[in-house]
Motif scaffolding. Structure first.
Motif, short mmCIF file in Angstrom:
data_model
loop_
_atom_site.label_atom_id
_atom_site.label_comp_id
_atom_site.label_asym_id
_atom_site.label_seq_id
_atom_site.Cartn_x
_atom_site.Cartn_y
_atom_site.Cartn_z
N THR A 51 0.85 -1.18 0.00
CA THR A 51 0.00 0.00 0.00
C THR A 51 0.89 1.23 0.00
O THR A 51 1.73 1.39 0.88
CB THR A 51 -0.97 0.02 1.21
OG1 THR A 51 -1.69 1.24 1.19
CG2 THR A 51 -0.26 -0.15 2.52
N GLY A 52 0.74 2.06 -1.01
CA GLY A 52 1.59 3.24 -1.13
C GLY A 52 3.05 2.83 -1.18
O GLY A 52 3.43 1.98 -1.97
N ASP A 53 3.88 3.41 -0.30
CA ASP A 53 5.30 3.06 -0.29
C ASP A 53 5.63 2.07 0.83
O ASP A 53 6.79 1.89 1.18
CB ASP A 53 6.16 4.33 -0.15
CG ASP A 53 5.88 5.10 1.12
OD1 ASP A 53 4.96 4.70 1.88
OD2 ASP A 53 6.56 6.11 1.37
N GLU A 54 4.60 1.41 1.38
CA GLU A 54 4.82 0.43 2.43
C GLU A 54 4.54 -0.98 1.92
O GLU A 54 3.66 -1.18 1.09
CB GLU A 54 3.91 0.71 3.63
CG GLU A 54 4.22 1.99 4.35
CD GLU A 54 3.36 2.18 5.59
OE1 GLU A 54 2.64 1.24 5.99
OE2 GLU A 54 3.41 3.28 6.15
N LYS A 55 5.31 -1.92 2.46
CA LYS A 55 5.14 -3.32 2.10
C LYS A 55 5.17 -4.13 3.40
O LYS A 55 6.10 -4.00 4.19
CB LYS A 55 6.29 -3.75 1.18
CG LYS A 55 6.13 -5.10 0.57
CD LYS A 55 7.27 -5.32 -0.43
CE LYS A 55 7.06 -6.56 -1.25
NZ LYS A 55 8.13 -6.75 -2.22
N HIS A 56 4.13 -4.92 3.64
CA HIS A 56 4.01 -5.70 4.86
C HIS A 56 3.81 -7.17 4.50
O HIS A 56 3.09 -7.47 3.55
CB HIS A 56 2.79 -5.25 5.68
CG HIS A 56 2.76 -3.78 5.95
ND1 HIS A 56 3.27 -3.23 7.10
CD2 HIS A 56 2.30 -2.74 5.22
CE1 HIS A 56 3.10 -1.93 7.06
NE2 HIS A 56 2.53 -1.60 5.93
N SER A 57 4.45 -8.07 5.25
CA SER A 57 4.32 -9.50 4.97
C SER A 57 3.89 -10.25 6.21
O SER A 57 4.25 -9.89 7.33
CB SER A 57 5.65 -10.08 4.48
OG SER A 57 6.04 -9.47 3.28
N ARG A 157 4.72 -17.69 13.40
CA ARG A 157 3.94 -16.58 12.86
C ARG A 157 4.97 -15.50 12.54
O ARG A 157 5.80 -15.16 13.37
CB ARG A 157 2.96 -16.05 13.88
CG ARG A 157 1.93 -17.07 14.26
CD ARG A 157 0.57 -16.52 13.95
NE ARG A 157 -0.43 -17.42 14.42
CZ ARG A 157 -1.47 -17.78 13.70
NH1 ARG A 157 -1.62 -17.32 12.50
NH2 ARG A 157 -2.37 -18.58 14.18
N THR A 158 4.91 -14.97 11.33
CA THR A 158 5.92 -14.02 10.88
C THR A 158 5.27 -12.75 10.38
O THR A 158 4.23 -12.80 9.73
CB THR A 158 6.75 -14.64 9.74
OG1 THR A 158 7.27 -15.89 10.17
CG2 THR A 158 7.89 -13.74 9.34
N GLN A 159 5.89 -11.62 10.68
CA GLN A 159 5.48 -10.34 10.10
C GLN A 159 6.72 -9.63 9.61
O GLN A 159 7.78 -9.71 10.23
CB GLN A 159 4.77 -9.47 11.14
CG GLN A 159 3.42 -9.98 11.53
CD GLN A 159 2.68 -9.00 12.40
OE1 GLN A 159 2.94 -7.82 12.39
NE2 GLN A 159 1.73 -9.51 13.17
N CYS A 160 6.58 -8.93 8.49
CA CYS A 160 7.68 -8.16 7.92
C CYS A 160 7.09 -6.86 7.37
O CYS A 160 6.03 -6.89 6.74
CB CYS A 160 8.34 -8.96 6.80
SG CYS A 160 9.67 -8.07 5.99
N PHE A 161 7.74 -5.75 7.65
CA PHE A 161 7.24 -4.48 7.14
C PHE A 161 8.38 -3.49 7.02
O PHE A 161 9.44 -3.65 7.62
CB PHE A 161 6.14 -3.90 8.05
CG PHE A 161 6.63 -3.46 9.40
CD1 PHE A 161 7.05 -2.16 9.62
CD2 PHE A 161 6.69 -4.35 10.46
CE1 PHE A 161 7.52 -1.76 10.85
CE2 PHE A 161 7.15 -3.96 11.70
CZ PHE A 161 7.57 -2.65 11.89
#
Length: 195
Positions: A51-57, A157-161
């Motif tokens: 979204t926009g200039d952000e990337k989240h995984s 559980r993994t998150q990346c941003f």
């Protein structure tokens, strides 16, 4: 999140591909426009939200039968995090809520401040069965961080941003992701989903 969007997510979590979305949320005035990328493997599914200039995984184990609800909570957290308050979305999972003040002690909060300022890696015990591993890289092109958070080893559980902005904004986003990860990995979460 609207029921129509939840139905779309329920179908899309079982596919590989790229999907365009526009969602409205009760606690935000602007819709969230994002691209959802779904990459399935034999044991888990990687969801990437751009979204926009952000990337989240977010990586979700395929054994989790309500992947679309986990994904919906993650998307809602992203939408809420784009607002000035940087408060996490109210979890759809009815797990015991852990307030930010109770999640980390003063020493752990200082460790996170240092991690945001300098980058590096850290393991935090936040009351889950296993420690949460964090890795933070300071971005070079613009002021900000790229962070990876992992809760658990056997069923991680993994998150990346990536978050751009000053250190306080980056810390707020890291705390928000940590709160969401704790809520999604809490032992009470699977039981609540099954109820």
């Amino acid at each position: 999140m609207a029921d129509k969007t939840l139905r779309l997510l329920a179908a899309q979590v079982n596919l590989n591909g790229t999907f365009n979305h526009s969602c409205s949320f009760k606690n935000t005035n602007l819709p969230l426009i994002f691209v959802l990328q779904v990459e399935r493997s034999s044991t888990n599914t990687l969801f990437t939200i751009v979204t926009g200039d952000e990337k989240h995984s977010l990586t979700v184990n395929d054994a989790d039968k309500d992947k679309h609800l986990v994904l919906a909570d993650f998307i809602e957290s992203i939408a809420t995090g784009r607002m000035d308050t940087a408060e996490p979305a109210t979890p759809r999972v009815h797990a015991e809520s852990v307030g930010r003040g109770q999640l980390l002690d003063a020493n752990q909060q200082e460790q996170l401040h240092h991690l945001v300022r300098r980058g590096g890696s850290l393991k935090l015990d936040i009351g889950l069965d296993e420690a949460v591993s964090l890795a933070v890289h300071r971005t070079q092109s613009r002021k900000g961080i790229t962070a990876i958070l992992v809760a658990g080893d056997s069923c991680p559980r993994t998150q990346c941003f990536t978050a751009y902005g000053d250190d306080q904004h980056s810390l707020d986003r890291l705390l928000q992701s940590l709160d969401h990860l704790a809520a999604s990995a809490a032992p009470a979460a699977p039981a609540a989903l099954a109820a």
